[in-house]
Design an enzyme around this catalytic site. Structure first.
Site, PDB file in Angstrom:
ATOM      1  N   GLY A 219       0.805  -1.221   0.000  1.00 21.23           N
ATOM      2  CA  GLY A 219       0.000   0.000   0.000  1.00 21.23           C
ATOM      3  C   GLY A 219       0.835   1.267   0.000  1.00 21.23           C
ATOM      4  O   GLY A 219       0.540   2.218  -0.707  1.00 21.23           O
TER       5      GLY A 219
ATOM      6  N   VAL B 271      15.782 -11.471   0.459  1.00 21.64           N
ATOM      7  CA  VAL B 271      15.298 -12.800   0.818  1.00 21.64           C
ATOM      8  C   VAL B 271      14.726 -13.467  -0.420  1.00 21.64           C
ATOM      9  O   VAL B 271      13.881 -12.897  -1.099  1.00 21.64           O
ATOM     10  CB  VAL B 271      14.199 -12.695   1.901  1.00 21.64           C
ATOM     11  CG1 VAL B 271      13.593 -14.050   2.174  1.00 21.64           C
ATOM     12  CG2 VAL B 271      14.774 -12.100   3.173  1.00 21.64           C
TER      13      VAL B 271
ATOM     14  N   ASP C 119      -0.218  -7.248  11.776  1.00 16.75           N
ATOM     15  CA  ASP C 119      -0.699  -7.479  10.410  1.00 16.75           C
ATOM     16  C   ASP C 119      -0.246  -8.846   9.922  1.00 16.75           C
ATOM     17  O   ASP C 119       0.291  -8.986   8.815  1.00 16.75           O
ATOM     18  CB  ASP C 119      -0.190  -6.369   9.472  1.00 16.75           C
ATOM     19  CG  ASP C 119      -0.939  -6.333   8.147  1.00 16.75           C
ATOM     20  OD1 ASP C 119      -0.432  -5.723   7.189  1.00 16.75           O
ATOM     21  OD2 ASP C 119      -2.026  -6.950   8.056  1.00 16.75           O
TER      22      ASP C 119
ATOM     23  N   ALA D 113       0.474 -13.388   3.233  1.00 17.06           N
ATOM     24  CA  ALA D 113       1.270 -12.546   2.330  1.00 17.06           C
ATOM     25  C   ALA D 113       2.466 -11.919   3.043  1.00 17.06           C
ATOM     26  O   ALA D 113       3.432 -11.514   2.398  1.00 17.06           O
ATOM     27  CB  ALA D 113       0.389 -11.441   1.750  1.00 17.06           C
TER      28      ALA D 113
ATOM     29  N   ASP E 108       7.182  -7.300   6.562  1.00 18.38           N
ATOM     30  CA  ASP E 108       6.333  -6.117   6.593  1.00 18.38           C
ATOM     31  C   ASP E 108       5.866  -5.717   7.992  1.00 18.38           C
ATOM     32  O   ASP E 108       4.727  -5.969   8.390  1.00 18.38           O
ATOM     33  CB  ASP E 108       5.122  -6.283   5.663  1.00 18.38           C
ATOM     34  CG  ASP E 108       4.558  -4.919   5.257  1.00 18.38           C
ATOM     35  OD1 ASP E 108       3.725  -4.862   4.339  1.00 18.38           O
ATOM     36  OD2 ASP E 108       4.949  -3.888   5.868  1.00 18.38           O
TER      37      ASP E 108
END
Lengths: 120, 239, 328
Positions: free
Chosen positions: C36, C106, C147, C151, C165
Site C-alpha cells: 500500500g 530474501v 498485520d 502474504a 512487513d
C-alpha cells in the site's frame, strides 16, 4: 533402558512366554521344563544380538530384518532337533520364533535409548 | 522531507483568494491542467461535436470563474478532479437541456488552448464505452505530465542544462521501443563520457519527478488528496 | 512541445515511480514487490558487492507522517535481531528528500504458495512453530506485528520462515509486550496515522477489536488471533499429492478456535502458550485447548505404538492358529 538391555529383557520375556505356550501342545507337556529353558535361552541370545545390532545401526527396516533373520535362524536350529517320535515341529517353532525376533527387532529400534555420543 | 505546505502553492486554494490577481492565476493553473481532459470528456462522454466541445470547455471555465463554482469544492468528500468533472457534467447537461445556442468564440480565452491537438488525441482514443472516470483520469495525467515536461524545459534552460534536457527527451520522451538511443550512443553524439550522460539523465529524471509532484500539489488541497492524486498519476486509483 | 502520447505517458510514469538513489552506495535493480505505501526493489550494495532489497515509499506517500513511518519500521527492525526477521542493513536518504530502507534480500515464496504445493501436516506445523517463535521473540522485545497474514510470511530457500512487513507494528510501553496496555495513550509507540480509532491490519486476518478500530488494548492477543487464522489456513491446505483428503485433527482445530476467539480474554494469553499446545499435539500429548473424549485419549496413547500392537497381535494370532490346528 538402552537398546541392548531392552533386547535382552524383551527377548528373555518373549522367549519365556513362547516356551510356556508349548503347554497348548499336549504331546510336549512332559518336556515343558526343557522347552521353557531352551526357549528362554534362545530369546535371551536373540535379544542380545538384536539389541547390539540396534545400538550399531539406526534403521527400523534394517533392525526388523535383522531381528527376523536372527529369530528365524535360532528357531530353525531348535526346530531341526528331532522330537521323541523323530519328527520336527518346524512350523510350531519357526513361525513364532521368527515373529518374536521381528518384535524384538522393531522394539529395540523404536524404543531403546541410544548411546550418547562421546564428545571430543 | 518537510510536510506539504498547502497554502503556498495550491491553485485550489488560490481560486478562493480575495486577491483578484491570485484568483485568476489559480484558475489559469486549473484550466491548464483540466481543459483537455474536459474537452475529451465532452467529446466522448457527451458525444459533442468538436466545435461544440470547444465552446463548452471555454464556456464552462468562464462560467465557473464568474460564479465561483469550483471554489465550492469541499475536501474530504471527493477529490477536486472528481468535483470538477461533476461540475462539468452539470454544465454540459444544462446546456443540452436549455438547447441554448453556444456562444462561438467566447468563454475562457486567457490561455491559448491547442484544441486541434486535443482533437487528435480524442480521435486516437478507444471507442466510447470506455469508463469516463478512467478516461478523465488518464487525460488529466497526460496534462500533468505535459506540464511537468514544460517546467523541466524551463528549469533546464535557466540553468544551462540544455544538453541534459535533450538527452532526457531522446531517451525518455521521444524514443519508442527500439529507437531508444543507448547511453554509449548519446555519449558519442555529444562527445561526452558515459558517466556524464548517466549523471545528466539522473539529474533530469530527478527534476522531472519534482516538477510532476509540484504540479499535483498545485491541484490538491491537503496531504491526503496529494497522496491519492500522486498515485492516480501513476494509474493506481486508490479505492 | 506537443502533448505526450500514451507510450510516452507510460514511460514518464515509470520514471516517476522509480526512485533515484543518486550515485551513492546502492544501485537500483528491478521491482520485486509492492504494498500500500511502499515498493521494494532488488538493489546492489556497491561497497560490499552484495544483493540487497531496497524499500521506498511510493511517490504519493511522501508526507512527513509516511516518512516517519518508514523510519520507524527501520528502527524497529534494527532492534529485532532474529533468524525469522529480515535484517535491516541501512536507512538512507534520497536526493529528493525521501527515505529508503535497505534490507537483506530474501529469496523464497509466500507461505500460502508453499503449502498449496501439498506439504505434509507435520511440516506445515513446523513452519507454523517457526513463525510463532519469531512473533514470541518480537513480543518479548516489546513489539506487536498487528498485520499477520500469509502474504507477510515468507519461506526461504532453506526452509526458514520470515515474518515480513512490520510497517504497522507497535512498540508497547516498556519492554514487556505481554502486559496489556489499556492505559497507554493511543499514539504511544504506534506509527504515525495509526492512533486509536484507526483500523490497522488486513480484513479477514485481523482480530475483531482491530476491525473496530481498537488496535491497542488487546496487546499480544491481537497477534495470537492472527496466528490462529494462519494455523486455520495451514490446516485447510492440501496434503501431499496422492494422499487422501483428511479432516484436520480435532485438537489442532481446537487450538485454532481458541486462538481466534472473539473475546481477547478467551484466547491464549500469549504466543508461547499457543505454540506449546501445538508442540503437545506433535509430541502425542494432550492438547490443553481440546476437550478429549475417552476414545480420543485411547487413540492418542496407542497411536504411536500401532506397529508394535500389530506385531504382538500377529504373534497372538499365530499362536491361536497353531493351537487350533493342534487341537484338530
Amino acid at each position: 533402558m538402552n537398546k541392548v538391555m531392552l533386547g535382552l529383557v524383551l527377548g528373555t520375556v518373549l522367549g519365556l512366554l513362547d516356551g510356556l505356550s508349548a503347554w497348548f501342545t499336549p504331546e510336549v507337556r512332559s518336556l515343558m521344563v526343557g522347552i521353557v529353558i531352551g526357549s528362554t535361552a534362545k530369546g535371551l541370545v536373540a535379544g542380545l544380538l538384536i539389541g547390539w545390532f540396534a545400538r550399531k545401526v539406526r534403521s527400523v527396516p534394517l533392525g526388523v530384518l535383522f531381528g527376523l533373520a536372527v529369530g528365524f535362524v535360532l528357531a530353525f536350529i531348535i526346530a531341526a532337533m528331532p522330537n521323541a517320535a523323530g519328527g520336527h515341529y518346524w512350523f510350531e517353532i519357526i513361525v513364532p520364533g521368527t515373529l518374536v525376533g521381528l518384535i524384538v527387532g522393531y522394539a529395540t529400534q523404536r524404543y531403546g535409548k541410544s548411546p550418547v555420543p562421546k564428545t571430543a | 522531507m518537510s510536510a506539504f505546505p498547502p497554502t503556498r502553492h495550491s491553485a485550489v486554494v488560490a481560486i478562493r483568494s480575495q486577491d483578484p490577481g491570485e484568483r485568476s492565476r489559480g484558475y489559469d493553473a486549473i484550466v491548464a491542467a483540466y481543459w483537455r481532459p474536459a474537452y475529451i470528456h465532452l467529446r466522448h462522454r457527451w458525444g459533442a461535436a468538436p466545435e461544440d466541445a470547444r465552446d463548452l470547455v471555454q464556456g464552462f471555465f468562464a462560467d465557473a470563474f464568474e460564479k465561483g463554482t469550483l471554489e465550492r469544492f469541499e475536501p474530504g468528500r471527493a477529490r477536486f478532479r472528481t468535483w470538477l468533472r461533476v461540475c462539468l457534467d452539470g454544465y454540459a447537461g444544462h446546456a443540452r437541456e436549455a438547447a441554448t445556442a453556444l456562444k462561438r468564440g467566447g468563454g475562457w480565452t486567457r490561455l491559448a488552448l491547442d484544441f486541434d491537438g486535443a482533437e487528435r488525441i480524442a480521435g486516437e482514443l478507444q471507442a466510447p464505452g470506455a469508463d469516463p472516470d478512467e478516461m478523465f483520469r488518464r487525460e488529466w495525467a497526460r496534462s500533468v505530465l505535459e506540464g511537468a515536461l514544460a517546467d523541466l524545459s524551463t528549469w533546464a534552460a535557466e540553468r544551462g542544462h540544455d544538453t541534459g534536457f535533450r538527452m532526457f527527451l531522446a531517451v525518455d520522451v521521444e524514443s519508442d521501443g527500439g529507437a531508444r538511443p543507448t547511453y554509449d550512443e548519446l555519449a558519442q553524439a555529444h562527445g561526452l563520457p558515459v558517466t556524464t550522460v548517466t549523471n545528466h539523465l539522473h539529474r533530469m529524471r530527478r527534476e522531472f519527478r519534482r516538477a510532476a509532484l509540484e504540479r499535483i500539489r498545485a491541484l490538491t488541497l491537503d496531504e491526503q488528496e496529494f497522496r491519492d492524486e500522486a498515485r492516480a498519476l501513476l494509474g493506481e486509483d486508490p479505492a | 512541445m506537443k502533448a505526450p502520447d500514451d507510450a510516452t505517458v507510460a514511460r514518464l510514469q515509470r520514471i516517476l515511480d522509480t526512485p533515484d538513489l543518486g550515485d551513492g552506495r546502492y544501485e537500483l535493480g528491478e521491482r520485486i514487490g509492492e504494498g500500500g505505501m511502499g515498493v521494494v526493489h532488488v538493489g546492489l550494495d556497491r561497497r560490499l558487492d552484495r544483493e540487497v532489497a531496497i524499500k521506498f515509499l511510493r511517490p504519493g506517500a511522501l508526507a512527513a507522517s509516511d516518512v516517519a513511518r518508514l523510519r520507524r519500521e527501520a528502527l524497529l527492525l534494527a532492534r529485532l535481531e532474529h533468524p525469522g526477521i529480515v535484517p535491516v542493513h541501512d536507512l538512507g536518504e534520497l536526493p529528493d528528500g525521501g527515505v529508503f530502507l535497505v534490507m537483506k534480500r530474501v529469496r523464497g515464496r509466500g507461505l500460502d504458495a508453499v503449502v498449496q504445493g501439498g506439504v505434509p501436516l507435520g511440516e506445515r506445523l513446523r513452519l507454523f512453530l517457526q513463525l510463532a517463535d519469531t512473533i514470541a521473540f518480537a513480543h518479548a522485545a516489546g513489539v506487536l506485528h498487528r498485520d499477520l497474514k500469509p502474504a507477510n510470511v515468507m519461506v526461504g530457500t532453506f526452509g526458514e520462515v520470515l515474518a515480513m512487513d512490520w510497517g504497522v507494528a507497535r512498540v508497547v510501553a516498556g519492554s514487556d509486550a505481554t502486559t496489556e496496555t489499556r492505559s497507554a495513550t493511543p499514539s504511544e509507540g504506534s506509527p504515525p496515522g495509526t492512533g486509536a480509532g484507526t483500523v490497522i491490519g488486513t480484513p479477514g486476518w485481523m482480530a475483531p477489536e482491530q476491525a473496530r478500530g481498537d488496535a491497542i488494548s488487546s496487546g499480544v492477543r491481537m497477534d495470537v488471533f492472527g496466528l490462529g487464522r494462519m494455523l486455520g489456513m495451514l490446516l485447510e491446505a492440501p496434503g501431499p499429492a496422492g494422499a487422501a483428503a483428511r479432516t484436520p485433527p480435532a485438537p489442532l482445530r481446537s487450538i485454532a478456535r481458541r486462538a481466534t476467539a472473539e473475546a481477547p480474554a478467551d484466547r491464549y494469553p500469549d504466543v508461547p502458550e499457543m505454540a506449546a499446545d501445538v508442540r503437545r499435539f506433535l509430541d502425542g500429548e494432550r492438547v490443553l485447548a481440546h476437550h478429549e473424549t475417552p476414545a480420543e485419549r485411547v487413540r492418542r496413547v496407542l497411536a504411536p505404538h500401532t506397529i508394535a500392537i500389530v506385531l504382538i497381535g500377529a504373534y497372538v494370532l499365530v499362536r491361536a492358529l497353531l493351537f487350533a490346528i493342534n487341537r484338530r
